[in-house]
Design a protein around this motif. Structure first.
Motif, PDB file in Angstrom:
ATOM      1  N   GLY A 154       1.714   5.308  -0.639  1.00  0.00           N
ATOM      2  CA  GLY A 154       2.094   6.636  -1.364  1.00  0.00           C
ATOM      3  C   GLY A 154       3.431   6.723  -2.121  1.00  0.00           C
ATOM      4  N   PHE A 155       4.163   6.124  -1.655  1.00  0.00           N
ATOM      5  CA  PHE A 155       5.519   5.975  -2.308  1.00  0.00           C
ATOM      6  C   PHE A 155       5.564   5.322  -3.752  1.00  0.00           C
ATOM      7  CE2 PHE A 155       9.061   3.158  -3.256  1.00  0.00           C
ATOM      8  CZ  PHE A 155      10.113   4.460  -3.414  1.00  0.00           C
ATOM      9  N   TYR A 182       0.803   2.658   4.766  1.00  0.00           N
ATOM     10  CA  TYR A 182      -0.053   3.902   4.439  1.00  0.00           C
ATOM     11  C   TYR A 182       1.195   4.763   3.656  1.00  0.00           C
ATOM     12  CZ  TYR A 182      -1.946   8.604   4.078  1.00  0.00           C
ATOM     13  OH  TYR A 182      -2.730   9.700   3.512  1.00  0.00           O
ATOM     14  N   GLN A 183       2.466   5.025   4.189  1.00  0.00           N
ATOM     15  CA  GLN A 183       3.455   5.600   3.505  1.00  0.00           C
ATOM     16  C   GLN A 183       3.992   5.123   2.304  1.00  0.00           C
ATOM     17  OE1 GLN A 183       6.260   6.011   6.802  1.00  0.00           O
ATOM     18  NE2 GLN A 183       5.331   7.764   7.870  1.00  0.00           N
ATOM     19  N   TYR A 184       4.052   3.399   2.538  1.00  0.00           N
ATOM     20  CA  TYR A 184       4.750   2.975   1.319  1.00  0.00           C
ATOM     21  C   TYR A 184       3.557   2.842   0.151  1.00  0.00           C
ATOM     22  CZ  TYR A 184       7.518  -0.346  -1.207  1.00  0.00           C
ATOM     23  OH  TYR A 184       8.298  -1.224  -2.168  1.00  0.00           O
ATOM     24  N   TRP A 230       0.663   2.190   9.606  1.00  0.00           N
ATOM     25  CA  TRP A 230       1.183   3.431   9.132  1.00  0.00           C
ATOM     26  C   TRP A 230       2.475   3.335   8.106  1.00  0.00           C
ATOM     27  CZ3 TRP A 230       1.376   1.689  14.196  1.00  0.00           C
ATOM     28  CH2 TRP A 230       2.510   1.232  14.743  1.00  0.00           C
ATOM     29  N   GLY A 231       3.180   2.332   8.184  1.00  0.00           N
ATOM     30  CA  GLY A 231       3.942   1.804   7.334  1.00  0.00           C
ATOM     31  C   GLY A 231       3.513   1.653   5.753  1.00  0.00           C
TER      32      GLY A 231
END
Length: 354
Positions: free
Chosen positions: A253-254, A249-251, A246-247
């Motif tokens: 996107g960032f 996935y967020q990174y 999940w980290g």
């Protein structure tokens, strides 16, 4: 049937645990030999090297887990086949598919374990291990807080709010003190990059504190001669192996929002999705070797075959991961292709048996 499931599952799980321990010992020994070469650098001791190896062991276990599952099933079911216990089970009317289903239930347990290790334990222990190692070898005091990264640089203290890949920094605050611990110079730099053995600061605002008052100046760029080692900062940079899925996935996107290349992280993301499923693929792959062409061979032959297949999968995964970054291949395709190849091999052997 429940008794049969427990018996087969217990046999396979115990064999897999033993195989995993053996693989971990071998991999950890090689890692330790590599780390002992850095003993004596800064404050890095032999005890630190052993501690480092212990901390990175969960990630090593995550990497070799598919191989351990394959070896464990080949050894466990192979032992049952050699002692004619599988024949006795089949004689009671239990089909080969039902035995495979019993092994698959153990495979689901393996999958849950690898998810916990890879997503919860390994990212935290590895990040701590890398930070500890960098601090010991660089002999610099460091701290990571919600206000960024702090480090001591001689008589100065440095606060870095953002650390980017490629030895690049954003929002750097440098506080220089006199020997009697009085603040002498406070510097803010919007951006910094490490080139030619020194740091180059850009967008600088500097304040000099004297008894007469504060003198401020602005500079477009300047060289910063610092003992701050880029390798010390690398452990704070978001690395694929140190992030849960999940980290990642967020990174991703960032990085996309900031116009940065995220292929490395995309490959790592899909690899983390595929790796737990590889436990089931290895279960399926092992079945034709136990019931088919190798049902009557020795344990040593099964270990050799399992090691060969497991090592092939490991190398194939690494090759396609690097190819995805270098040749800009589709990350999902690169991460899943080794699993699909071994799944196809399993289907081919099953057809050969029938």
């Amino acid at each position: 049937m429940k008794l049969q499931d427990r018996y087969i599952g217990r046999t396979v799980i115990l064999s897999t645990v033993v195989a995993l321990l053996v693989l971990l010992i071998l991999v950890s020994f090689l890692t330790l030999m590599d780390e002992l070469g850095d003993v004596g650098t800064g404050q890095y001791t032999t005890a630190d090297a052993f501690y480092y190896v212990l901390l990175v062991m969960p990630r090593r276990a995550y990497e070799v887990f598919p191989m351990a599952v394959l070896l464990g099933i080949l050894i466990g079911l192979g032992g049952l086949a050699n002692s004619s216990e599988l024949i006795a089970i089949r004689a009671t009317g239990v089909s080969q598919a039902r035995i495979v289903f019993s092994v698959m239930k153990a495979g689901v347990a393996f999958m849950l374990v690898v998810v916990v290790v890879g997503e919860v334990i390994a990212p935290n222990t590895e990040q701590y291990a890398e930070r500890m190692r960098a601090e010991k070898t660089s002999d610099q005091i460091t701290l990571k807080s919600k206000y960024g990264f702090w480090a001591r640089d001689g008589d100065s203290f440095v606060n870095i709010r953002k650390i980017l890949p490629g030895s690049q920094l954003k929002d750097i605050y440098i506080y220089e003190y006199t020997p009697d611990q009085k603040l002498e110079i406070a510097t803010y730099a919007r951006f910094a990059q490490y080139k030619d053995d020194h740091w180059l600061l850009r967008g600088i605002e500097q304040s000099h504190f004297t008894e007469q008052g504060v003198k401020s100046q602005k500079l477009e760029q300047a060289t910063w001669e610092s003992m701050l080692n880029p390798s010390l900062l690398d452990v704070v940079v978001v690395r694929p192996t140190m992030l849960p899925v999940w980290g990642l996935y967020q990174y991703i996107g960032f990085m996309r929002d900031n116009g940065q290349e995220a292929t490395t992280y995309e490959v790592a993301f899909w690899s983390k999705i595929v790796t737990p499923l590889m436990a089931l693929v290895m279960v399926f792959l092992s079945v034709p070797f136990v019931f088919g062409v190798m049902r009557s061979v020795s344990v040593g032959s099964r270990i050799f075959l399992g090691s060969l297949l497991g090592l092939s999968f490991f190398l194939l995964s690494k090759v396609f991961s690097h190819m995805a970054v270098v040749y800009e291949l589709n990350p999902l395709f690169s991460a899943s292709l080794p699993a699909l190849v071994f799944l196809f091999i399993g289907f081919w052997f099953v057809r050969k048996i029938h």
